[in-house]
Write an enzyme that holds these catalytic residues in place. Structure first.
Site, PDB file in Angstrom:
ATOM      1  N   ALA A  14      19.910  20.627 -41.466  1.00 52.43           N
ATOM      2  CA  ALA A  14      20.522  19.623 -40.880  1.00 52.43           C
ATOM      3  C   ALA A  14      21.763  18.684 -42.119  1.00 52.43           C
ATOM      4  O   ALA A  14      22.117  17.830 -41.146  1.00 52.43           O
ATOM      5  CB  ALA A  14      19.919  19.592 -39.648  1.00 52.43           C
ATOM      6  N   ARG A  16      24.295  18.749 -43.339  1.00 52.63           N
ATOM      7  CA  ARG A  16      25.831  19.322 -43.559  1.00 52.63           C
ATOM      8  C   ARG A  16      25.971  20.209 -42.680  1.00 52.63           C
ATOM      9  O   ARG A  16      24.821  21.558 -41.991  1.00 52.63           O
ATOM     10  CB  ARG A  16      26.185  19.167 -44.350  1.00 52.63           C
ATOM     11  CG  ARG A  16      25.460  20.602 -45.870  1.00 52.63           C
ATOM     12  CD  ARG A  16      25.985  20.856 -47.384  1.00 52.63           C
ATOM     13  NE  ARG A  16      25.795  21.991 -47.219  1.00 52.63           N
ATOM     14  CZ  ARG A  16      25.236  22.741 -48.812  1.00 52.63           C
ATOM     15  NH1 ARG A  16      24.999  21.198 -49.796  1.00 52.63           N
ATOM     16  NH2 ARG A  16      25.215  23.578 -49.108  1.00 52.63           N
ATOM     17  N   ASN A  61      11.333  21.590 -49.166  1.00 56.18           N
ATOM     18  CA  ASN A  61      12.031  22.679 -49.121  1.00 56.18           C
ATOM     19  C   ASN A  61      11.453  23.821 -48.050  1.00 56.18           C
ATOM     20  O   ASN A  61      10.269  24.006 -47.806  1.00 56.18           O
ATOM     21  CB  ASN A  61      11.852  23.235 -50.216  1.00 56.18           C
ATOM     22  CG  ASN A  61      11.625  24.700 -51.181  1.00 56.18           C
ATOM     23  OD1 ASN A  61      12.576  25.547 -50.006  1.00 56.18           O
ATOM     24  ND2 ASN A  61      11.642  25.406 -52.100  1.00 56.18           N
ATOM     25  N   ASN A  88      17.421  27.063 -38.831  1.00 56.49           N
ATOM     26  CA  ASN A  88      18.801  26.668 -39.638  1.00 56.49           C
ATOM     27  C   ASN A  88      19.041  27.380 -41.098  1.00 56.49           C
ATOM     28  O   ASN A  88      20.281  27.591 -41.124  1.00 56.49           O
ATOM     29  CB  ASN A  88      19.417  25.762 -39.401  1.00 56.49           C
ATOM     30  CG  ASN A  88      20.717  25.790 -39.728  1.00 56.49           C
ATOM     31  OD1 ASN A  88      22.071  25.782 -39.435  1.00 56.49           O
ATOM     32  ND2 ASN A  88      21.310  24.459 -40.823  1.00 56.49           N
ATOM     33  N   SER A 140      23.035  35.713 -37.782  1.00 57.14           N
ATOM     34  CA  SER A 140      25.073  36.087 -38.632  1.00 57.14           C
ATOM     35  C   SER A 140      24.915  37.474 -38.179  1.00 57.14           C
ATOM     36  O   SER A 140      24.295  38.324 -38.130  1.00 57.14           O
ATOM     37  CB  SER A 140      24.296  35.803 -40.362  1.00 57.14           C
ATOM     38  OG  SER A 140      25.633  36.088 -40.996  1.00 57.14           O
ATOM     39  N   TYR A 153      20.527  38.967 -48.081  1.00 58.14           N
ATOM     40  CA  TYR A 153      21.150  37.443 -46.437  1.00 58.14           C
ATOM     41  C   TYR A 153      21.127  38.892 -45.370  1.00 58.14           C
ATOM     42  O   TYR A 153      20.340  38.131 -44.553  1.00 58.14           O
ATOM     43  CB  TYR A 153      22.644  37.273 -47.463  1.00 58.14           C
ATOM     44  CG  TYR A 153      22.706  36.459 -45.912  1.00 58.14           C
ATOM     45  CD1 TYR A 153      22.562  35.328 -46.000  1.00 58.14           C
ATOM     46  CD2 TYR A 153      23.866  36.715 -44.908  1.00 58.14           C
ATOM     47  CE1 TYR A 153      23.594  33.986 -45.572  1.00 58.14           C
ATOM     48  CE2 TYR A 153      24.246  36.270 -44.148  1.00 58.14           C
ATOM     49  CZ  TYR A 153      24.036  34.836 -43.870  1.00 58.14           C
ATOM     50  OH  TYR A 153      24.965  33.674 -43.066  1.00 58.14           O
ATOM     51  N   ALA A 155      19.253  41.740 -44.290  1.00 58.01           N
ATOM     52  CA  ALA A 155      18.300  42.110 -43.899  1.00 58.01           C
ATOM     53  C   ALA A 155      17.471  40.720 -43.454  1.00 58.01           C
ATOM     54  O   ALA A 155      16.613  40.141 -42.814  1.00 58.01           O
ATOM     55  CB  ALA A 155      17.308  42.327 -45.336  1.00 58.01           C
ATOM     56  N   ILE A 186      32.440  31.516 -39.584  1.00 56.80           N
ATOM     57  CA  ILE A 186      32.646  29.965 -39.432  1.00 56.80           C
ATOM     58  C   ILE A 186      32.594  29.535 -40.991  1.00 56.80           C
ATOM     59  O   ILE A 186      31.962  29.195 -42.674  1.00 56.80           O
ATOM     60  CB  ILE A 186      30.756  29.571 -39.178  1.00 56.80           C
ATOM     61  CG1 ILE A 186      30.047  30.121 -38.068  1.00 56.80           C
ATOM     62  CG2 ILE A 186      31.179  27.755 -38.488  1.00 56.80           C
ATOM     63  CD1 ILE A 186      31.297  30.100 -36.873  1.00 56.80           C
TER      64      ILE A 186
HETATM   65  P1  NAI Z   1      25.353  25.150 -45.612  1.00 60.16           P
HETATM   66  O1  NAI Z   1      25.492  25.658 -46.820  1.00 60.16           O
HETATM   67  O2  NAI Z   1      26.854  24.428 -45.027  1.00 60.16           O
HETATM   68  O3  NAI Z   1      24.455  24.176 -45.066  1.00 60.16           O
HETATM   69  C1  NAI Z   1      22.802  25.173 -45.455  1.00 60.16           C
HETATM   70  C2  NAI Z   1      21.778  23.570 -45.106  1.00 60.16           C
HETATM   71  O4  NAI Z   1      20.683  23.891 -45.810  1.00 60.16           O
HETATM   72  C3  NAI Z   1      22.320  22.679 -46.278  1.00 60.16           C
HETATM   73  O5  NAI Z   1      22.447  21.450 -45.829  1.00 60.16           O
HETATM   74  C4  NAI Z   1      21.373  22.915 -47.367  1.00 60.16           C
HETATM   75  O6  NAI Z   1      21.028  21.602 -47.914  1.00 60.16           O
HETATM   76  C5  NAI Z   1      20.612  23.886 -46.822  1.00 60.16           C
HETATM   77  N1  NAI Z   1      18.849  24.107 -47.179  1.00 60.16           N
HETATM   78  C6  NAI Z   1      18.964  24.876 -48.384  1.00 60.16           C
HETATM   79  N2  NAI Z   1      17.792  25.615 -48.641  1.00 60.16           N
HETATM   80  C7  NAI Z   1      17.573  24.958 -48.648  1.00 60.16           C
HETATM   81  C8  NAI Z   1      15.730  24.892 -47.493  1.00 60.16           C
HETATM   82  N3  NAI Z   1      14.865  25.850 -48.548  1.00 60.16           N
HETATM   83  N4  NAI Z   1      14.891  23.957 -47.642  1.00 60.16           N
HETATM   84  C9  NAI Z   1      15.853  23.445 -46.047  1.00 60.16           C
HETATM   85  N5  NAI Z   1      17.735  23.258 -47.007  1.00 60.16           N
HETATM   86  C10 NAI Z   1      17.260  23.903 -47.398  1.00 60.16           C
HETATM   87  O7  NAI Z   1      25.442  26.493 -44.097  1.00 60.16           O
HETATM   88  P2  NAI Z   1      25.839  26.641 -43.297  1.00 60.16           P
HETATM   89  O8  NAI Z   1      27.386  27.247 -43.256  1.00 60.16           O
HETATM   90  O9  NAI Z   1      26.071  25.224 -42.475  1.00 60.16           O
HETATM   91  O10 NAI Z   1      25.201  27.550 -42.334  1.00 60.16           O
HETATM   92  C11 NAI Z   1      23.532  27.152 -41.844  1.00 60.16           C
HETATM   93  C12 NAI Z   1      23.448  28.448 -41.557  1.00 60.16           C
HETATM   94  O11 NAI Z   1      24.271  29.354 -41.032  1.00 60.16           O
HETATM   95  C13 NAI Z   1      22.800  28.995 -42.369  1.00 60.16           C
HETATM   96  O12 NAI Z   1      20.899  29.688 -41.995  1.00 60.16           O
HETATM   97  C14 NAI Z   1      23.577  30.505 -42.512  1.00 60.16           C
HETATM   98  O13 NAI Z   1      23.432  31.692 -42.899  1.00 60.16           O
HETATM   99  C15 NAI Z   1      24.273  30.634 -40.758  1.00 60.16           C
HETATM  100  N6  NAI Z   1      25.398  31.448 -41.186  1.00 60.16           N
HETATM  101  C16 NAI Z   1      26.143  30.553 -41.639  1.00 60.16           C
HETATM  102  C17 NAI Z   1      27.687  31.085 -41.159  1.00 60.16           C
HETATM  103  C18 NAI Z   1      28.799  30.600 -41.851  1.00 60.16           C
HETATM  104  O14 NAI Z   1      30.341  30.895 -41.635  1.00 60.16           O
HETATM  105  N7  NAI Z   1      28.817  29.254 -41.990  1.00 60.16           N
HETATM  106  C19 NAI Z   1      28.053  32.358 -40.675  1.00 60.16           C
HETATM  107  C20 NAI Z   1      26.459  33.100 -40.140  1.00 60.16           C
HETATM  108  C21 NAI Z   1      25.442  32.426 -40.127  1.00 60.16           C
END
Ligand code: NAI
Length: 245
Positions: A14, A16, A61, A88, A140, A153, A155, A186
């Protein structure tokens, strides 16, 4: 009074994007916030704290089983309980199936799907003792309709839906609800990384003719976390502007 007054929410990833929008929404509705990320963004902590509720961030992590068990113990010690869990954290490592490497496959499975198991495994016992809890998995649209280049992804996102349905059936009698949100396109760092032409093509196909905002997702996450959805479990809420219906 806010919809989440007196609740404690744990949100993964969370710092960002969508996770941050959910944390801000929950805090604005009265919740105390624990969040995790690989790298904690202190500005996010400050923004949430400005809403007047307790907030603490934990660097971890989400794909690491042992670390997750320890972090959840720490959060329970710091906050006393966890009412809401939002799985998330997520990444993409795209590639056509014939070119995808084993590392691309394994990394996405671990961060997107194993992480949700790690957190549910650690949090559910405390929720069961409290006879109450709401778990939200961030799936998603790719998990519902598939997406070329995203066999890994998609899956994981279908898996997150199945995990929510399974936990809903396992834990409903203990007052725990589990649901998934399936965002469409999004606007975030994740989609800003796509080429301009690909983004324009997506928007053309969306009946509402715009990309969604992190706040659109946060609104659905608020609904699922709050008592407004107290008879809803094992469901997927699509938030996609009509892209898949
Ligand atoms: P983002 O990349 O802006 O944020 C993801 C956050 O997760 C980042 O702060 C990152 O540091 C953190 N993160 C990554 N690997 C991690 C780990 N191993 N441990 C802890 N934190 C970790 O992505 P966004 O767009 O905010 O996506 C959030 C969720 O929503 C994701 O699960 C994504 O798959 C899902 N999603 C996003 C869509 C989009 O269009 N942006 C569409 C559908 C689903």
């Amino acid at each position: 009074m806010g919809l989440l007054e007196g609740k404690v929410a744990l949100i993964t990833g969370a710092s960002r994007g969508i996770g941050k929008a959910i944390a801000l929404k929950y805090a604005a509705e009265g919740a105390d916030i624990a969040f995790t990320d690989l790298v904690v963004n202190q500005d996010t902590v400050t923004e949430i704290a400005a809403l007047g509720h307790k907030v603490k961030a934990y660097e971890s992590n989400a794909a690491d089983f042992e670390q997750t068990q320890q972090i959840v113990e720490q959060i329970l010690a710091d906050f006393g309980k966890i009412d809401i869990l939002v799985n998330n954290a997520g990444i993409t490592k795209d590639g056509l199936v014939m070119r995808m490497t084993e590392q691309q496959w394994d990394a996405v499975i671990a961060v997107n799907m194993k992480s949700a198991f790690n957190f549910m495994h650690a949090v559910v016992p405390a929720m069961a003792r409290a006879k109450s809890g709401s778990i939200i998995n961030m799936a998603s649209i790719a998990g519902q309709m598939g997406n070329p280049g995203q066999v890994n992804y998609a899956a994981t996102k279908a898996g997150l839906i199945a995990m929510a349905k399974s936990v809903a059936k396992e834990m409903g009698s203990r007052g725990i609800r589990a649901n998934a949100i399936a965002p469409g396109f999004i606007v975030s760092d994740m989609t800003n990384a796509l080429p301009e032409a690909v983004r324009e093509e997506y928007i053309k196909q969306i009946p509402l003719k715009r990309g969604g905002t992190p706040e659109d997702i946060a609104n659905a996450a608020l609904f699922l976390a709050s008592d407004l959805s107290s008879y809803i479990t094992g469901q997927v809420i699509p938030v996609n502007g009509g892209l898949y219906c």
